[in-house]
Design an enzyme around this catalytic site. Structure first.
Site, PDB file in Angstrom:
ATOM      1  CG  HIS A  96      -2.063   0.945   1.075  1.00 20.11           C
ATOM      2  ND1 HIS A  96      -1.964   2.286   1.337  1.00 20.11           N
ATOM      3  CD2 HIS A  96      -3.318   0.731   0.636  1.00 20.11           C
ATOM      4  CE1 HIS A  96      -3.125   2.855   1.077  1.00 20.11           C
ATOM      5  NE2 HIS A  96      -3.961   1.939   0.646  1.00 20.11           N
ATOM      6  CG  ASP A 114      -8.636  -3.962  -2.577  1.00 22.42           C
ATOM      7  OD1 ASP A 114      -9.785  -3.796  -2.153  1.00 22.42           O
ATOM      8  OD2 ASP A 114      -7.989  -3.089  -3.156  1.00 22.42           O
TER       9      ASP A 114
HETATM   10  N1  CMC Z   1       4.282  -7.386  -4.968  1.00 24.05           N
HETATM   11  C1  CMC Z   1       5.637  -7.364  -5.117  1.00 24.05           C
HETATM   12  N2  CMC Z   1       6.393  -6.280  -4.917  1.00 24.05           N
HETATM   13  C2  CMC Z   1       5.785  -5.161  -4.559  1.00 24.05           C
HETATM   14  C3  CMC Z   1       4.391  -5.087  -4.387  1.00 24.05           C
HETATM   15  C4  CMC Z   1       3.635  -6.265  -4.601  1.00 24.05           C
HETATM   16  N3  CMC Z   1       2.308  -6.254  -4.433  1.00 24.05           N
HETATM   17  N4  CMC Z   1       4.026  -3.836  -4.031  1.00 24.05           N
HETATM   18  C5  CMC Z   1       5.158  -3.123  -3.978  1.00 24.05           C
HETATM   19  N5  CMC Z   1       6.225  -3.931  -4.305  1.00 24.05           N
HETATM   20  C6  CMC Z   1       7.652  -3.527  -4.302  1.00 24.05           C
HETATM   21  C7  CMC Z   1       7.979  -2.703  -5.537  1.00 24.05           C
HETATM   22  O1  CMC Z   1       8.459  -3.524  -6.591  1.00 24.05           O
HETATM   23  C8  CMC Z   1       9.039  -1.780  -5.012  1.00 24.05           C
HETATM   24  O2  CMC Z   1      10.246  -2.492  -4.966  1.00 24.05           O
HETATM   25  P1  CMC Z   1      11.654  -1.702  -5.166  1.00 24.05           P
HETATM   26  O3  CMC Z   1      11.748  -0.732  -4.031  1.00 24.05           O
HETATM   27  O4  CMC Z   1      12.669  -2.772  -5.116  1.00 24.05           O
HETATM   28  O5  CMC Z   1      11.566  -1.030  -6.500  1.00 24.05           O
HETATM   29  C9  CMC Z   1       8.612  -1.508  -3.559  1.00 24.05           C
HETATM   30  O6  CMC Z   1       7.829  -2.658  -3.179  1.00 24.05           O
HETATM   31  C10 CMC Z   1       7.774  -0.245  -3.395  1.00 24.05           C
HETATM   32  O7  CMC Z   1       6.718  -0.308  -4.345  1.00 24.05           O
HETATM   33  P2  CMC Z   1       6.092   0.970  -5.067  1.00 24.05           P
HETATM   34  O8  CMC Z   1       5.415   0.525  -6.307  1.00 24.05           O
HETATM   35  O9  CMC Z   1       7.136   2.031  -5.174  1.00 24.05           O
HETATM   36  O10 CMC Z   1       5.037   1.401  -3.983  1.00 24.05           O
HETATM   37  P3  CMC Z   1       3.787   2.314  -4.253  1.00 24.05           P
HETATM   38  O11 CMC Z   1       3.506   2.974  -2.961  1.00 24.05           O
HETATM   39  O12 CMC Z   1       4.002   3.200  -5.425  1.00 24.05           O
HETATM   40  O13 CMC Z   1       2.643   1.272  -4.660  1.00 24.05           O
HETATM   41  C11 CMC Z   1       0.803  -0.185  -4.580  1.00 24.05           C
HETATM   42  C12 CMC Z   1       1.617   0.864  -3.820  1.00 24.05           C
HETATM   43  C13 CMC Z   1      -0.452  -0.477  -3.786  1.00 24.05           C
HETATM   44  C14 CMC Z   1       0.381   0.391  -5.940  1.00 24.05           C
HETATM   45  C15 CMC Z   1       1.650  -1.457  -4.750  1.00 24.05           C
HETATM   46  O14 CMC Z   1       2.018  -1.989  -3.497  1.00 24.05           O
HETATM   47  C16 CMC Z   1       0.936  -2.507  -5.594  1.00 24.05           C
HETATM   48  O15 CMC Z   1       1.013  -2.462  -6.835  1.00 24.05           O
HETATM   49  N6  CMC Z   1       0.239  -3.491  -4.921  1.00 24.05           N
HETATM   50  C17 CMC Z   1      -0.561  -4.452  -5.635  1.00 24.05           C
HETATM   51  C18 CMC Z   1      -1.873  -3.816  -6.043  1.00 24.05           C
HETATM   52  C19 CMC Z   1      -2.819  -3.650  -4.858  1.00 24.05           C
HETATM   53  O16 CMC Z   1      -3.019  -4.578  -4.076  1.00 24.05           O
HETATM   54  N7  CMC Z   1      -3.435  -2.472  -4.761  1.00 24.05           N
HETATM   55  C20 CMC Z   1      -4.455  -2.186  -3.762  1.00 24.05           C
HETATM   56  C21 CMC Z   1      -4.100  -1.104  -2.839  1.00 24.05           C
HETATM   57  S1  CMC Z   1      -5.260  -0.993  -1.478  1.00 24.05           S
HETATM   58  C22 CMC Z   1      -6.752  -0.484  -2.169  1.00 24.05           C
HETATM   59  C23 CMC Z   1      -6.718   0.835  -2.818  1.00 24.05           C
HETATM   60  O17 CMC Z   1      -6.025   1.758  -2.362  1.00 24.05           O
HETATM   61  O18 CMC Z   1      -7.469   1.015  -3.775  1.00 24.05           O
END
Ligand code: CMC
Length: 431
Positions: free
Chosen positions: A308, A366
């Site tokens: 998240h 989720d």
């Molecule tokens: N699986 C594997 N690696 C992950 C994941 C994941 N679900 N989420 C983040 N990472 C890694 C990412 O690769 C990155 O690694 P590095 O630092 O080595 O590059 C690190 O963790 C930080 O990730 P980020 O993409 O910079 O983090 P963010 O804050 O931009 O993204 C997120 C948050 C929710 C988009 C992401 O965690 C994600 O894509 N999760 C899966 C989709 C999901 O479940 N979304 C629902 C969110 S809750 C409901 C809502 O808000 O609508």
């Protein structure tokens, strides 16, 4: 409730620019850079808005490090235990817990608006049967402004109010109609003698040929899903609603914009993507393969339902949703569902894994909501529409707050331009 704390200054090439630093009632201090461009000819650069507060708000507070979520100052766990969705709607919209009279009046107003204009049915017929329900509800909610002209003047508080009530009342009907349309069953009119979640379940699952049986535990689980998704401060879809609203667009158009944004798999679409992922994994023995893929930087695969932007601790909604999932699964006796075995094992393995621990990736709301909705009998395509229905009150509360904010300006970010400049036009025969 903002108090000025101390001044800060930005020094660029020996020139100093004073900036106000204020302390909100909770959360990090906020540096006011509003006049930076005017005074220093400088833009700030913050893709994804990770360090940017876009507005002042009194609605929802999140402390991602501690895993805290509060609506109007009330902790989500306490609300989930003691309250219910419509009361939470009142709280979000009117900023205090209602008295018994206020609540009865509010529920009465919502109940009296549950039907949709009969002509709206023709609108549904225009869509292909296999259209994604999110595509349908984005269109139908946007179209409400064509049906309810008397609630589109954003400068009239009464019209704003009636638009809010209409959307909270009609979204369950619209979402249920999108579902019924997709499976070729007749639409079921709302039953005003039922509570909000039971009415929604009935509109989705009953058929005119049979009595509909309700189960209070199932209704409660549905209500919790609504409540836990009701608001989440300035997330992507809420910011979309605010941005759309900042231009003076009508409330139905703004909420339709929020729904469109919510659809993305990184946001509300994650619950659908999560269930699809669990199905793709299929069996417990395949989990390590998918964990490895999630850790592999050359593979775009991510564990859906994990991680998240704000919560770097367990998502507090996930705790409650997990309990709710257990209650529902016990009643529905779905323990033999292979997908649930995969879900439980995947959660366990990921939580023990160094990669997920070090990046603070925990299951989010989720992860469990999809499991509950699947057990209730909803197809995955309905997960995000149900999220949209739940979040509508949050979007509306944020939109209402924005409209009366004296600092409101049309949202207009700037850019760091990296393209060509001053090129001379080349005639086509010379290119
Ligand atoms: N699986 C594997 N690696 C992950 C994941 C994941 N679900 N989420 C983040 N990472 C890694 C990412 O690769 C990155 O690694 P590095 O630092 O080595 O590059 C690190 O963790 C930080 O990730 P980020 O993409 O910079 O983090 P963010 O804050 O931009 O993204 C997120 C948050 C929710 C988009 C992401 O965690 C994600 O894509 N999760 C899966 C989709 C999901 O479940 N979304 C629902 C969110 S809750 C409901 C809502 O808000 O609508």
């Amino acid at each position: 409730m903002t108090s000025h704390k101390k001044n800060a200054k930005l020094v660029i090439n020996d020139k100093s620019y004073p900036l106000d630093l204020s302390s909100p009632s909770a959360g990090p201090d906020v540096l006011d850079i509003r006049h930076l461009y005017r005074d220093a000819n400088i833009f700030t650069y913050d893709p994804g808005f990770t360090s940017t507060a876009s507005c002042e708000s009194e609605i929802t507070f999140i402390d991602g490090e501690k895993g805290i979520l509060q609506y109007r100052g009330y902790d989500i766990a306490e609300l989930a235990k003691n309250s219910y969705y419509l009361e939470v709607c009142f709280l979000l919209l009117y900023s205090h817990l209602p008295t018994a009279d206020e609540l009865a009046n509010f529920e009465e107003r919502v109940t009296m608006h549950t039907m949709v204009h009969e002509q709206l049915i023709n609108f549904f017929r225009g869509f292909r049967r296999d259209a994604h329900p999110m595509a349908i509800i984005t269109g139908v909610v946007g179209a409400l402004s064509a049906f309810y002209h008397d609630s589109t003047d954003i400068n009239d508080p009464q019209q704003r109010e009636i638009a809010c009530i209409r959307m909270i009342a009609k979204l369950p009907n619209i979402v249920a109609m999108a579902y019924k349309y997709s499976i070729g069953q007749p639409y079921i009119y709302p039953s005003n003698d039922l509570d909000y979640p039971t009415n929604f379940l009935k509109m989705c699952f009953s058929v005119p040929t049979q009595e509909y049986d309700t189960n209070p535990t199932i209704s409660r689980a549905m209500d919790r899903i609504f409540m836990l998704h009701a608001d989440h401060e300035q997330n992507a879809s809420t910011s979309t609603v605010r941005l759309a609203g900042s231009s003076g667009a009508n409330p139905f158009a703004c909420i339709a914009a929020g729904i469109a944004c919510l659809w993305g798999p990184s946001h509300g679409g994650a619950n659908e993507a999560c269930l699809n992922m669990l199905r793709e994994i299929g069996t417990v023995d395949k989990i390590p393969e998918y964990i490895n893929r999630a850790k592999d930087k050359s593979d775009p695969f991510r564990l859906m339902g994990f991680g998240h932007r704000v919560y770097k601790n367990f998502d507090p909604r996930a705790h409650i949703m997990k309990i709710s999932a257990d209650e529902v699964l016990e009643i529905l006796d779905s323990d033999d569902k292979p997908i649930l075995k995969v879900a439980k094992e995947l959660e366990k393995i990921a939580l023990e894994d160094d990669y997920f621990q070090s990046k603070k990736l925990y299951p989010n709301v989720d992860y469990y909501s999809g499991i509950i909705l699947d057990a209730l009998g909803y197809p995955t395509s309905m997960f995000t529409p149900i999220f949209a229905l739940s979040r509508t009150v949050g979007w509306i509360a944020q939109w209402k707050e924005m409209i009366v904010d004296p600092t409101l300006k049309i949202g207009r970010p700037r850019q760091k331009y990296t393209g060509n400049v001053n090129l001379k036009y080349i005639p086509i025969e010379d290119r």
